[in-house]
Scaffold this motif. Structure first.
Motif, mmCIF file in Angstrom:
data_model
loop_
_atom_site.group_PDB
_atom_site.id
_atom_site.type_symbol
_atom_site.label_atom_id
_atom_site.label_comp_id
_atom_site.label_asym_id
_atom_site.label_seq_id
_atom_site.Cartn_x
_atom_site.Cartn_y
_atom_site.Cartn_z
ATOM 1 N N HIS A 213 0.813 -1.214 0.000
ATOM 2 C CA HIS A 213 0.000 0.000 0.000
ATOM 3 C C HIS A 213 0.848 1.266 0.000
ATOM 4 C CE1 HIS A 213 0.949 -0.990 4.191
ATOM 5 N NE2 HIS A 213 0.963 0.318 4.405
ATOM 6 N N ILE A 214 2.138 1.127 0.233
ATOM 7 C CA ILE A 214 3.006 2.299 0.363
ATOM 8 C C ILE A 214 3.150 2.989 -0.994
ATOM 9 C CG2 ILE A 214 5.355 3.036 0.909
ATOM 10 C CD1 ILE A 214 5.419 0.787 2.967
ATOM 11 N N SER A 215 2.971 4.291 -1.008
ATOM 12 C CA SER A 215 2.905 5.031 -2.273
ATOM 13 C C SER A 215 4.272 5.287 -2.889
ATOM 14 C CB SER A 215 2.180 6.360 -2.064
ATOM 15 O OG SER A 215 2.837 7.154 -1.094
ATOM 16 N N ARG A 216 5.307 5.341 -2.091
ATOM 17 C CA ARG A 216 6.634 5.657 -2.639
ATOM 18 C C ARG A 216 7.307 4.387 -3.154
ATOM 19 N NH1 ARG A 216 10.678 8.564 0.859
ATOM 20 N NH2 ARG A 216 11.755 8.651 -1.130
ATOM 21 N N HIS A 217 7.615 4.392 -4.432
ATOM 22 C CA HIS A 217 8.226 3.232 -5.084
ATOM 23 C C HIS A 217 9.541 2.827 -4.414
ATOM 24 C CE1 HIS A 217 9.613 0.566 -8.243
ATOM 25 N NE2 HIS A 217 10.700 1.302 -8.376
ATOM 26 N N GLU A 218 10.345 3.816 -4.083
ATOM 27 C CA GLU A 218 11.649 3.521 -3.484
ATOM 28 C C GLU A 218 11.500 2.722 -2.184
ATOM 29 O OE1 GLU A 218 15.494 5.861 -1.505
ATOM 30 O OE2 GLU A 218 13.742 6.981 -2.211
ATOM 31 N N GLU A 219 10.514 3.090 -1.386
ATOM 32 C CA GLU A 219 10.318 2.388 -0.116
ATOM 33 C C GLU A 219 9.829 0.966 -0.337
ATOM 34 O OE1 GLU A 219 8.071 4.589 2.801
ATOM 35 O OE2 GLU A 219 8.816 6.489 1.995
#
Length: 944
Positions: free
Chosen positions: A170-176
């Motif tokens: 669900h995390i929006s930041r691709h890097e994370e």
């Protein structure tokens, strides 16, 4: 190939990749090229191959459909293999997204629900072992070991469906997301413990269980809110503190409710066993805790905070467990505020905040995390300027039950942690009976915090071995669960048996720590009982007595020359900075107000007070709802460049400043925002910390913070604070919700001089009370009723001499009257705040002969001496009028009536003038308001 291309893998993606391969084979990832160069025995129809056939007819019958220039061996890929790759990609994605549904998370053995997308045989085509062996793992971008899907799938399943499960997609930041996938699948945070570490873990689990077992036997029936069923929580905290210290932390601030609190006090904070046992003995032997009728009320043992020094491999760390009432999650923002304060250097002029300096850990209840709104308000602070603490470790102590309430009755979500998804926070679920997995979860959480400085949630899924408290029978409401728990071995027993089976320890070695723990508890208890019987038990250190010496004189005047210099500095902006054209004149006027004519208004007096404190070394933190500009567009501490939007805060750039200034707009929140500032003020007692409501009544949304922390923290926990609440108050026809700061509630809570309540009527009074609050040696919260209309009212402004001399005055006499006029007065009207100007500004005021109007500026502690002195100036009055805007059942009247009566001569009548008893604070229509204000003024002045 960029990782982003693997976000949504499907056959359409493969088709595009194959077409790229046909055009330029060398441009395709080698792993995919190897797959495409697989020579099929049979081509069957599929959307992918059909599209290839349409583009390259030569491939229609399995021929070489490669374009000119392509290698001869380049043939259209097998439909079955391409379909298998697409299915494998879907399978990988399903494990990452839904693997938690098949994870073995419940120590009590309930079956996970599973998900069809996780089953290879349900996919199309069916992923047989033969097909799995043909799919290269590399094209799937998985990070578990293995050359093919057949190698990787069992490891992938164990990673995502074992005793740990993850929710990260669900995390929006691709890097994370990519970092987390790599960290989880590579297993670099699941490096097995060595034998010494495992023996240490067994010893720790033995200490945790042994303490609970001893207390339960020695103090049968007394509440302790046992940790049992979640024993792994203590070694998890051990690991978190070690890793925080390694990252640079020298402070760890923990917030938690009652479940497991005593064990955390002993084993995480380091409170000695005899001190904890003393709390139990205190219920039977009063002398064990002592009593002081002038002191505080104290609190139950599982609410008390503590502080200890821990030794880690990276150095010493101060561990604080924040005091917490029974209102469960309300300590959350307090801990965040304390942590932010510890992370900030207050001895330098510019704000120096370093999240490495301290770690916040919040231990939540599984029923409270989704149920209490303060949790969401606190999570919202995570990335806000002025509030972020660089990542909080959230640990859900998941009993799988509330007091007697099952999860399906307590929340509308599958997991108690689901709220965190809305804040882009990673979640790990871990089976509380897998102690090593629990430690691995903390390793991942702390590495994520170190990398991204953001929050992380660990959901420790366990159980509650006994009832809500030790006098409760849980079988009444959860009979089946507790039949299972009765026969379920403890974590220590399971782990000891495992280490014996794996020859890490012998049976004798496994039993030794338990015997040593029981002996240590027994010895501490016996020594304590002996000291109590002999009357030699150590007494608690001398604590501050409540309600004494809060009105010592404080020098608040500031030399006029210093104020002039500060005023110029507060009006200065950098070269090239363009102040809004409408604001220029308003600011320039602040130069004129220092002349003989005066005119220093509320905002200018405030800025000068803040500036004088900062240059003397007092840190200032002002936050609130639209506070930078001011709700009423009066403050303008933070300026915005009219041309480019850049911001500049003159107060934060004073040349002689020796302490930092922080000015932030708060989120539209009350309970978390107020709790945060309370925690900040507790951790940094030298700072003047202020929170401003948009309108004063908004603070009623933070009533729990007021009741359980601000007004009672000193009495319960000997925890002082100089937090200042700026609450706009005054009836001006704006309706029920924009008139009253609910003064009556604060008055009801005022006792033992626990707080100060002030309602100023001049800018100079505001200047002096701010400085008094910052410099007073007795730190107390200040409730400051601030005006709206008075912010620009000429009559409420002050002169430079008013700030450069004098001090805060608790009462202001009628300045119009000389000594003879006071002797002739037959009626004295006493009021507080803005209504004073309504009375003296009334058209009939000049007609009112023999009427004096005085002001009560400090409402609590009631200024008895100043009141007596005021009355002595009016020897001939026959009537004292208390006039207020608020209804009779609200405002100050009911709380101070006895104070007013005590000082009056018998022949003087005390009478109330104001609104009658009402359910709502004020009228909703301006015309009705004006009529009522007129009536109050006329009645106070005896003009009908």
């Amino acid at each position: 190939m960029p990782e982003q291309q693997f976000e949504d893998l499907n056959s359409g993606f493969i088709q595009e990749l194959f077409e790229q391969y046909l055009r330029a084979p060398e441009s395709v990832d080698p792993a995919w090229r190897a797959l495409f160069e697989h020579t099929p025995e049979k081509l069957e129809s599929s959307p992918v191959v059909q599209r290839v056939r349409e583009l390259y007819p030569g491939a229609a019958n399995g021929g070489n459909g490669a374009p000119a220039g392509a290698p001869a061996e380049a043939a259209a890929p097998s439909q079955q293999l391409l379909g298998a790759v697409a299915a494998a990609m879907a399978l990988v994605k399903a494990h990452r997204m839904h693997g938690h549904l098949a994870a073995r998370l419940d120590p009590l053995g309930s079956e996970p629900p599973g998900d069809p997308a996780l089953e290879p045989e349900r996919l199309e085509p069916r992923l047989t072992l033969e097909l799995q062996a043909q799919v290269p793992a590399r094209v799937l971008r998985v990070h578990v070991p293995g050359e093919t899907l057949a190698d990787a799938l069992p490891l992938l399943r164990e990673t995502y469906c074992g005793t740990m499960a993850y929710e990260i997609e669900h995390i929006s930041r691709h890097e994370e997301r990519v970092w987390l996938r790599t960290a989880i699948e590579s297993g670099r945070f699941r490096t097995p413990l060595d034998e010494d570490e495992r023996r240490m873990l067994l010893r720790r689990l033995t200490e945790v269980e042994g303490m609970e077992r001893y207390l339960r036997r020695a103090f049968l029936g007394q509440k302790q809110f046992s940790i049992e069923g979640l024993d792994a929580m203590v070694p998890m905290l051990d690991q978190a503190i070690e890793l925080a210290a390694k990252d640079g932390a020298r402070d760890v601030v923990i917030g938690m409710a009652h479940r497991g609190r005593l064990n955390v006090l002993a084993h995480t904070v380091g409170r000695p066993y005899d001190v904890i046992i003393r709390e139990f003995e205190g219920e039977r032997q009063l002398e064990a805790v002592g009593s002081d009728p002038e002191g505080g009320s104290g609190d139950v043992k599982y609410h008390l905070g503590a502080e200890g020094l821990r030794h880690t491999e990276a150095g010493e760390v101060t561990v604080r467990l924040a005091s917490n009432p029974s209102h469960l999650e309300y300590v959350n923002p307090v801990v965040e505020g304390e942590t932010r304060a510890v992370q900030t250097d207050h001895k330098v002029a510019q704000v120096d905040h370093d999240p490495k300096r301290a770690l916040a850990i919040l231990i939540h209840g599984d029923a409270a995390f989704p149920g209490q709104g303060v949790v969401a308000e606190t999570l919202n602070l995570e990335n806000l300027p002025g509030y972020s603490t660089g990542g909080t470790l959230h640990l859900i102590a998941n009993n799988q039950i509330g007091f007697t309430t099952d999860p399906e009755e307590a929340r509308s979500t599958r997991y108690s942690s689901d709220l965190a998804k809305g804040f882009d926070i990673p979640i790990v679920h871990v089976n509380a009976d897998d102690a090593e997995a629990a430690i691995f979860s903390i390793r991942l959480a702390m590495a994520y915090r170190e990398r991204f400085r953001k929050d992380f949630v660990v959901d420790l899924v366990g159980y509650r071995r006994f009832g809500h408290n030790e006098g409760d029978e849980p079988g009444y409401t959860q009979p089946l669960m507790y039949k299972t728990i009765e026969s379920h071995p403890s974590l220590r027993e399971q782990y000891a048996a495992r280490l014996v089976e794996e020859s890490v320890v012998t049976e004798e070695q496994a039993a030794e720590p338990d015997e040593a723990m029981q002996s240590a508890m027994r010895q501490a208890h016996e020594q304590l009982k002996a000291s109590i019987e002999a009357g030699t038990s150590p007494q608690q250190k001398e604590k501050e007595r409540i309600g004494r010496g809060s009105d010592v004189p404080i020098e608040t005047a500031v030399d006029a020359a210093i104020l002039r210099d500060l005023n110029e500095q507060l009006l200065a902006v950098p070269e090239g900075f363009t102040v809004h054209p409408k604001l220029v004149k308003q600011l320039e006027r602040r130069r004129e107000t220092l002349g003989e004519a005066g005119g220093i208004d509320w905002a200018q007096a405030e800025g000068l007070a803040f500036g004088s404190l900062v240059v003397a070394g007092t840190p200032i933190r002002l936050t609130g709802q639209d506070t930078e500009r001011g709700t009423f567009s009066h403050r303008h501490l933070v300026l915005h460049d009219y041309e480019n939007g850049n911001v500049y805060t003159p107060l934060a750039h004073l040349p002689a400043a020796s302490a930092p200034v922080q000015v932030y707009n708060s989120p539209l929140s009350e309970v978390a925002a107020v709790g945060f500032e309370y925690g900040y003020s507790v951790a940094c007692p030298a700072a003047l910390v202020l929170w401003e409501a948009q309108f004063g009544d908004f603070v009623n949304s933070a009533q729990v913070m007021v009741d359980q922390f601000i007004v009672s923290g000193l009495s319960k926990w000997h925890q002082s604070s100089r937090l200042t609440l700026l609450l706009p108050h005054g009836y001006e026809g704006n309706g029920p919700e924009h008139s009253s700061a609910r003064l009556e509630r604060f008055m009801q809570l005022a006792a033992q001089e626990n707080i100060r309540i002030v309602n100023c009527t001049t800018a100079a009074q505001y200047f002096h009370v701010l400085r008094r609050q910052a410099l007073h040696p007795k730190a107390r919260p200040l409730v400051l009723l601030t005006p709206k209309g008075l912010l620009r009212l000429k009559e409420s402004t002050s002169k430079l001499d008013d700030l450069g001399g004098g001090s805060f005055r608790q009462m202001l006499d009628d300045a119009r009257l000389d000594e003879e006029g006071r002797r002739r007065a037959g009626r004295l009207v006493l009021c507080s705040g803005k209504v004073y100007y309504d009375i003296v500004g009334h058209a009939t005021h000049q007609e009112a002969q023999g009427v004096a109007v005085a002001r009560l500026e400090q409402i609590y502690p009631f200024p008895v001496a100043a009141y007596d002195e005021l009355l002595s100036r009016y020897p001939n009055i026959t009537e004292l009028i208390w006039a207020q805007e608020e209804p009779q059942n609200m405002g100050a009247w009911r709380a101070i009536r006895h104070r007013l009566e005590e000082g009056l001569p018998d022949e003087v009548r005390l009478r109330y003038v104001g609104r009658p008893w009402r359910a709502s604070p004020s009228e909703g229509y301006p015309t009705a308001h004006a009529l009522e204000q007129d009536r109050i003024a006329r009645e106070a002045l005896a003009v009908y």
